[in-house]
Design a protein around this motif. Structure first.
Motif, PDB file in Angstrom:
ATOM      1  N   ALA A  57       0.827  -1.204   0.000  1.00 20.95           N
ATOM      2  CA  ALA A  57       0.000   0.000   0.000  1.00 20.95           C
ATOM      3  C   ALA A  57       0.868   1.262   0.000  1.00 20.95           C
ATOM      4  O   ALA A  57       0.552   2.249  -0.666  1.00 20.95           O
ATOM      5  CB  ALA A  57      -0.932  -0.006   1.216  1.00 20.95           C
ATOM      6  N   ALA A  58       1.971   1.221   0.743  1.00 17.61           N
ATOM      7  CA  ALA A  58       2.878   2.372   0.762  1.00 17.61           C
ATOM      8  C   ALA A  58       3.499   2.593  -0.615  1.00 17.61           C
ATOM      9  O   ALA A  58       3.643   3.740  -1.078  1.00 17.61           O
ATOM     10  CB  ALA A  58       3.965   2.158   1.815  1.00 17.61           C
ATOM     11  N   THR A  59       3.839   1.498  -1.292  1.00 17.99           N
ATOM     12  CA  THR A  59       4.453   1.602  -2.615  1.00 17.99           C
ATOM     13  C   THR A  59       3.476   2.162  -3.647  1.00 17.99           C
ATOM     14  O   THR A  59       3.816   3.050  -4.432  1.00 17.99           O
ATOM     15  CB  THR A  59       4.958   0.228  -3.081  1.00 17.99           C
ATOM     16  OG1 THR A  59       5.875  -0.294  -2.110  1.00 17.99           O
ATOM     17  CG2 THR A  59       5.644   0.335  -4.426  1.00 17.99           C
ATOM     18  N   THR A  60       2.257   1.639  -3.662  1.00 19.99           N
ATOM     19  CA  THR A  60       1.273   2.123  -4.634  1.00 19.99           C
ATOM     20  C   THR A  60       0.813   3.547  -4.311  1.00 19.99           C
ATOM     21  O   THR A  60       0.451   4.308  -5.216  1.00 19.99           O
ATOM     22  CB  THR A  60       0.061   1.183  -4.688  1.00 19.99           C
ATOM     23  OG1 THR A  60      -0.468   0.987  -3.364  1.00 19.99           O
ATOM     24  CG2 THR A  60       0.438  -0.164  -5.284  1.00 19.99           C
ATOM     25  N   LEU A  61       0.845   3.910  -3.030  1.00 19.63           N
ATOM     26  CA  LEU A  61       0.524   5.286  -2.662  1.00 19.63           C
ATOM     27  C   LEU A  61       1.577   6.247  -3.223  1.00 19.63           C
ATOM     28  O   LEU A  61       1.246   7.332  -3.714  1.00 19.63           O
ATOM     29  CB  LEU A  61       0.438   5.434  -1.146  1.00 19.63           C
ATOM     30  CG  LEU A  61       0.070   6.836  -0.621  1.00 19.63           C
ATOM     31  CD1 LEU A  61      -1.306   7.259  -1.132  1.00 19.63           C
ATOM     32  CD2 LEU A  61       0.114   6.862   0.903  1.00 19.63           C
ATOM     33  N   LEU A  62       2.840   5.826  -3.188  1.00 17.38           N
ATOM     34  CA  LEU A  62       3.906   6.623  -3.805  1.00 17.38           C
ATOM     35  C   LEU A  62       3.685   6.727  -5.311  1.00 17.38           C
ATOM     36  O   LEU A  62       3.940   7.771  -5.914  1.00 17.38           O
ATOM     37  CB  LEU A  62       5.266   5.979  -3.519  1.00 17.38           C
ATOM     38  CG  LEU A  62       5.845   6.163  -2.116  1.00 17.38           C
ATOM     39  CD1 LEU A  62       7.154   5.392  -1.984  1.00 17.38           C
ATOM     40  CD2 LEU A  62       6.077   7.643  -1.833  1.00 17.38           C
ATOM     41  N   GLY A  63       3.216   5.627  -5.913  1.00 18.33           N
ATOM     42  CA  GLY A  63       2.936   5.651  -7.347  1.00 18.33           C
ATOM     43  C   GLY A  63       1.835   6.639  -7.692  1.00 18.33           C
ATOM     44  O   GLY A  63       1.933   7.382  -8.674  1.00 18.33           O
ATOM     45  N   ALA A  64       0.771   6.670  -6.871  1.00 20.81           N
ATOM     46  CA  ALA A  64      -0.324   7.623  -7.108  1.00 20.81           C
ATOM     47  C   ALA A  64       0.150   9.055  -6.919  1.00 20.81           C
ATOM     48  O   ALA A  64      -0.185   9.944  -7.714  1.00 20.81           O
ATOM     49  CB  ALA A  64      -1.485   7.319  -6.158  1.00 20.81           C
ATOM     50  N   ALA A  65       0.950   9.284  -5.885  1.00 17.05           N
ATOM     51  CA  ALA A  65       1.475  10.633  -5.650  1.00 17.05           C
ATOM     52  C   ALA A  65       2.411  11.056  -6.776  1.00 17.05           C
ATOM     53  O   ALA A  65       2.475  12.233  -7.145  1.00 17.05           O
ATOM     54  CB  ALA A  65       2.207  10.672  -4.311  1.00 17.05           C
TER      55      ALA A  65
END
Length: 244
Positions: free
Chosen positions: A94-102
């Motif tokens: 979730a932290a990785t994909t959140l970085l992707g969205a940001a």
């Protein structure tokens, strides 16, 4: 006997003679490109940027939606699962994909209404059309440069560093096998590389073709007519030659 100074009246006569014999040569206009070609080039740029904007929106919102959905999904599993390993994987994912969205919001390739900026400029006169062409080429160049930056080695290196960090956390932080860390790195690298290589490149390709077709006109040239003048003497007077 007092002698009168005749120098001043003589200078006045010469001055007035110079004014009356001062003729202007006909104005000569030099134009860099034909008016019809300027219109054609503006239209080509507009068409390219309109199609590119459509593709960019599809790419940008598509990946933003995918990353956001993955973040929410993994977050939900993290909150509902009682298994330690699963919760660790979901938290990291979730932290990785959140970085992707940001990253979509700070990416050089964000949807910008380039065609709208061009359409807002008037083109009723030749001068306006040449100015519009200059502006259109500037936006064309900027859009192409953004597409180039998204695929630069720096972007590959940045996403690679994030994926490598996640792999190390899986291996060393969660005390898993080295293959688990390598699997995390490989999976996320496949995702980020797919994101990079699916970004639109229409503006970049067409900009290269445009510069190849008009190499003599593009580099640093302003199409707004420039004015220059020079003096020219001929029997009976002096002429001014104005070139714009």
């Amino acid at each position: 006997m007092i002698r009168k100074n005749t120098t001043q009246p003589t200078l006045k006569i010469l001055f007035f003679l110079l004014i009356f014999n001062f003729h202007f040569a006909p104005l000569q206009a030099q134009t860099e490109i034909p008016d019809s070609l300027a219109v054609k080039r503006i239209q080509f740029i507009k068409n390219t940027l309109e199609h590119d904007l459509t593709k960019t929106k599809r790419w940008w919102y598509g990946w933003l939606g995918a990353y956001s959905a993955a973040t929410l999904g993994q977050g939900a599993v993290y909150l509902t699962s009682n298994d330690k390993s699963t919760r660790q994987d979901m938290a990291l994912g979730a932290a990785t994909t959140l970085l992707g969205a940001a990253g979509q919001f700070i990416s050089p390739l964000t949807p910008v209404n380039w065609p709208g900026q061009i359409n807002s400029m008037p083109e009723n006169t030749r001068s306006e059309r040449l100015e519009k062409l200059t502006k259109a080429e500037t936006l064309f160049s900027e859009c192409a440069m953004r597409e180039k930056l998204v695929r630069s080695w720096k972007n590959h290196a940045l996403t690679g560093a994030v994926n490598l960090g996640g792999g190390l956390i899986t291996w060393l932080g969660f005390k898993r096998s080295v293959w688990a860390g390598a699997g995390y790195f490989a999976l996320n690298t496949a995702v980020t590389e797919t994101q990079i290589w699916t970004q639109p490149t229409l503006a970049k390709r067409n900009f290269r073709k445009y510069r190849q077709k008009y190499p003599e006109d593009f580099d640093g040239i302003s199409y707004v007519p420039r004015v220059s003048w020079s003096l020219k003497t001929y029997p009976g007077g002096i002429g001014v030659k104005v070139v714009f």
